[in-house]
Design an enzyme around this catalytic site. Structure first.
Site, PDB file in Angstrom:
ATOM      1  N   LYS A 133    -108.261  51.110  38.785  1.00  0.00           N
ATOM      2  CA  LYS A 133    -109.239  51.636  38.214  1.00  0.00           C
ATOM      3  C   LYS A 133    -108.646  52.770  37.729  1.00  0.00           C
ATOM      4  O   LYS A 133    -108.908  53.700  36.743  1.00  0.00           O
ATOM      5  CB  LYS A 133    -110.437  51.511  39.066  1.00  0.00           C
ATOM      6  CG  LYS A 133    -111.771  52.499  38.050  1.00  0.00           C
ATOM      7  CD  LYS A 133    -112.668  52.721  38.706  1.00  0.00           C
ATOM      8  CE  LYS A 133    -113.746  52.903  37.762  1.00  0.00           C
ATOM      9  NZ  LYS A 133    -114.968  52.930  38.285  1.00  0.00           N
ATOM     10  N   HIS A 267     -96.760  12.071  19.860  1.00  0.00           N
ATOM     11  CA  HIS A 267     -98.352  12.347  19.610  1.00  0.00           C
ATOM     12  C   HIS A 267     -98.922  12.073  20.615  1.00  0.00           C
ATOM     13  O   HIS A 267     -99.836  11.708  20.744  1.00  0.00           O
ATOM     14  CB  HIS A 267     -98.620  12.250  17.911  1.00  0.00           C
ATOM     15  CG  HIS A 267     -97.691  13.320  16.843  1.00  0.00           C
ATOM     16  ND1 HIS A 267     -98.110  12.807  15.939  1.00  0.00           N
ATOM     17  CD2 HIS A 267     -96.581  13.599  16.649  1.00  0.00           C
ATOM     18  CE1 HIS A 267     -96.742  13.701  14.818  1.00  0.00           C
ATOM     19  NE2 HIS A 267     -96.127  14.112  15.874  1.00  0.00           N
TER      20      HIS A 267
END
Length: 510
Positions: A133, A267
């Site tokens: 932070k 595919h």
């Protein structure tokens, strides 16, 4: 300057601390890390000297203290913070090096809940979050691999806010992954893995050039290091779409243990599969099923590709070959194809991660489920429903057909003859259409499916598919069963003198 070091993974920590001391840092530490640094002759201050409070409750509380968190969190750019820190006697902590209690290692080695609870880190994540932070002033280090990078930036006066910001992001990724692991474990233990929240955490392996299409971004992420350790690029760069096809092909090929299995995928769906005495024979037979679709396809080889097999593969254009490994002769042969991509596991046979779960994106969220697989004895324990019993070869073909069908998009049917997929229909909106499409493709390819085994990943709702299979010469069918018209399907199989088996287990793949 002061640095707080408290790590579970102590690899490299002594050298890191020594280097920080040489750069003018005062070192604060706790517990085992303090002892290790002290024994190494490094000047180190124990945390309770800073907190003015002893470690307590068997070490559960050590760093949860204003002298620690105030030292990390107060803003150096606000005079009011600096004045209050001075008033309270809080000294700044400019670098925090923390990695967390080994929760993952604990749950892998024991089921003792008390021991598991004690390996949930509290003070560590709190310090990491505090330092992250306040990244504008504090460096947060959570990865032992970053020690050299941090030292380099400190020595070269490149400790920029951008650098600290990068470390901040990594720190929050670290605590988020840690808390996710704990939450998922608790839900698995107490809520059958389906809690109110589900966390899916992956670690990036590499960026793909783009996603499914060039205007989309893409990247590969992994669980539990499986891909970074067992997906080794040999030639070329894997695309987003390649990874899906490789996964589909490998899941099928690797599902046959030590057999010489070869699977061809296009595919997302298999268009060829075979198991023969050699990998060369397996590939040759697999290719016959649908050489048109195999063009530009992905091949998974459950074994080591040699020069002879590589030469055979080079006869057509393939997008990717994924194998357990390649010989030098194979690599020399494959280098003749500029666009071909090669990837290996560096093993004798393919080895799957066997994830416990999978998920699928839906608009606005995802659906999550236990992974599907064909059980070890699923085909062996299938129930014979007709008077004719399968031959030994048909039983082998049934196992292949069921496993391939489980890896094929629904609705699907798979025809197998002499350990080779001879026809396959997939992704249809009706099962009879899948059966007809497979037979039509086989006819186009000049393949005789008579005497083959037919597998369906779900039940046949009507007898029409059985009638069509019988007309094509199919002698054995295996399916889950469970239709309200099962009796009609069984009667049809008996009329045609076919063997029919029910597994009782559906394998939809959508």
């Amino acid at each position: 300057m002061r640095a707080l070091i408290s790590v579970s993974d102590k690899s490299g920590v002594e050298n890191f601390a020594k280097e920080l001391v040489e750069l003018g840092y005062e070192i604060i530490s706790t517990g085992g890390t303090y002892n290790k640094l002290k024994d190494a002759g490094i000047a180190v201050i124990e945390a309770n000297e800073v907190t003015k409070f002893p470690e307590c409750f068997e070490g559960r509380v050590k760093t949860l203290n204003p002298y620690i968190h105030g030292g990390i969190l107060h803003r150096r750019d606000k005079q009011s913070h600096l004045d209050q820190a001075k008033e309270l006697g809080v000294e700044g902590i400019d670098l925090v090096c923390v990695n967390l209690y080994p929760f993952k290692a604990t749950i892998e080695k024991t089921d003792d809940f008390e021991e598991i609870i004690e390996n949930i880190d509290i003070g560590g994540p709190a310090m990491v979050r505090s330092a992250a932070k306040n990244f504008d002033s504090v460096i947060i280090v959570t990865d032992t691999h970053d020690y050299d990078l941090v030292l380099e930036n400190l020595k070269n006066n490149t400790n920029t806010v951008e650098f600290r910001r990068d470390m901040m992001i990594k720190a929050y990724e670290h605590t988020a992954a840690y808390d996710s692991m704990i939450a998922n474990y608790m839900n698995k233990r107490f809520n059958n893995g389906m809690g109110e929240k589900q966390f899916i955490v992956g670690e990036k392996v590499f960026d793909t050039r783009y996603g499914e299409n060039p205007h989309q971004k893409g990247a590969l992420y992994e669980f539990d290091k499986h891909l970074s350790e067992k997906f080794i690029p040999v030639k070329g760069e894997a695309s987003f779409n390649n990874m899906g096809d490789i996964s589909g092909a490998a899941k099928i090929a690797a599902n046959f243990g030590d057999d010489n299995a070869v699977c061809i995928v296009k595919h997302g769906n298999p268009c060829g599969f075979a198991i023969k005495d050699t990998l060369l024979e397996s590939y040759t037979e697999a290719l016959k099923c649908d050489p048109v679709s195999a063009f530009g396809g992905v091949v998974a080889v459950n074994g080591v590709v040699d020069g002879e097999l590589a030469a055979k593969m080079n006869e057509i254009f393939l997008e990717v070959v994924f194998a357990a490994d390649f010989t030098e002769e194979a690599l020399e042969e494959f280098n003749k194809k500029k666009r071909l991509k090669l990837f290996k596991q560096g093993t004798a046979k393919l080895d799957l991660a066997n994830d416990d779960f999978n998920f699928k994106i839906v608009d606005g969220g995802f659906v999550y489920q236990d992974s599907d697989s064909v059980g070890v004895d699923e085909v062996k324990n299938a129930e014979l429903k007709t008077s004719r019993e399968a031959t030994e070869q048909e039983k082998k073909d049934m196992e292949i057909a069921v496993k391939v069908a489980a890896g094929t998009k629904s609705n699907c049917v798979v025809y197998v003859k002499d350990s080779v997929v001879v026809a396959i229909g997939m992704g249809m909106t009706s099962r009879v259409d899948a059966a007809k499409a497979a037979l039509r493709k086989a006819e186009d390819m000049g393949i005789d499916v008579s005497g083959s085994v037919l597998a369906s990943e779900a039940f046949f709702p009507f007898r029409d598919s059985i009638d069509a299979a019988a007309a094509a010469g199919v002698k054995c069918v295996i399916e889950p069963g469970g239709s309200v018209r099962d009796d009609e399907v069984i009667d049809a199989a008996n009329e045609h003198g076919m063997a029919l088996y029910f597994t009782g287990i559906r394998h939809f793949l959508h």
